[in-house]
Design an enzyme around this catalytic site. Sequence first.
Site, short mmCIF file in Angstrom:
data_model
loop_
_atom_site.label_atom_id
_atom_site.label_comp_id
_atom_site.label_asym_id
_atom_site.label_seq_id
_atom_site.Cartn_x
_atom_site.Cartn_y
_atom_site.Cartn_z
N SER A 81 22.46 45.29 45.28
CA SER A 81 23.51 46.19 45.75
C SER A 81 23.48 46.23 47.28
O SER A 81 23.62 45.19 47.92
CB SER A 81 23.33 47.58 45.13
OG SER A 81 24.52 48.33 45.26
N ASP A 177 31.47 42.95 38.33
CA ASP A 177 30.48 43.94 38.77
C ASP A 177 31.07 45.34 38.61
O ASP A 177 32.10 45.67 39.19
CB ASP A 177 30.15 43.66 40.24
CG ASP A 177 29.07 44.56 40.79
OD1 ASP A 177 29.29 45.78 40.84
OD2 ASP A 177 28.00 44.04 41.18
N HIS A 244 25.58 45.37 37.16
CA HIS A 244 25.36 45.55 38.60
C HIS A 244 23.85 45.60 38.81
O HIS A 244 23.18 46.49 38.29
CB HIS A 244 26.01 46.84 39.09
CG HIS A 244 25.84 47.10 40.56
ND1 HIS A 244 26.50 46.36 41.52
CD2 HIS A 244 25.08 48.01 41.24
CE1 HIS A 244 26.17 46.82 42.72
NE2 HIS A 244 25.30 47.81 42.58
#
Length: 306
Positions: A81, A177, A244
């Site tokens: 991330s 995502d 994710h």
Amino acid sequence: MSDISFYAILSNQQQFNPDFYNWNRVKVRYCDGSSFTGDVEEVDPTTNLHFRGARIFSAVMEELLAKGMKNAKNAILSGCSAGGLTTILHCDSFKALLPSRANVKCVPDAGYFVNVEDISGAHSFQEFYSEVVSIHGSAKNLPTSCTSKHNPALCFFPQYVASHISTPIFVVNSAYDWWQIGNIFVPSSADPSNSWHSCKLNLSNCSPDQLSKLQGFKSEFQRALSEVGDSPSKGMFIDSCYAHCQTETQETWFKSGSQLLANKTIAKAVGDWFYGRSPFHHIDCNFPCNPTCHNRVFQVKDYPGI
């Protein structure tokens, strides 16, 4: 502050992390809000916030080098991330810190945030990044290969930086995502009627029209991803799972039942690429084609704002 458990790419158990289990592993907590690019001398008088992420990154690297990283033969900079974006933005500068003979590579996970229009036609996330770069004073710490050609706010997006990265890099990302779909492609500001709520909780709930728009997002994502290039030193594992961050979760990194692409787990693909056993550069077919996916299903009570 709670302890951090090391799983998946950070695991020290060979059965869960066959290629990197016996490495020295360091987890740097994310704490600055700008992927470690901020550098503002003044302290906010109201909040007492310090925007100095770049200094934090430098201090951490200085300490690690002193503890022995300066003698490293192999090194990986990785993160997921915002940590994945950190990996992309700092990839070349990280390599420059280590001996020229060292095998240094970067593995960003879920950090390839793309600059695309949301469903209303606005570039809302570009506006957000512009604010981040301004507040944190990030411009001077973004790659000059990008800032010399573009507005610094654009240089927070990997698609404007990727082609200039000289260090070997392996991008792990989902083409669907869930964080990007919920915050870049279908942010709440672009969906005032909340018509996408059920779809974002579970892609199986999406209408045919919504799925069509998501396939369009995947196409835009692939166009942005093309800036990485296709040389053997540039790898990628781009699956079609609603996910994710997949390198720091055991189920998606390396375990019986992990998702596969070209019959390989993420761990196998990254390991083969890092050690030069074989290149890996694959993009999955369109959702919901991959039966091995661990697709995220959100509960309204847990994620009411998605």
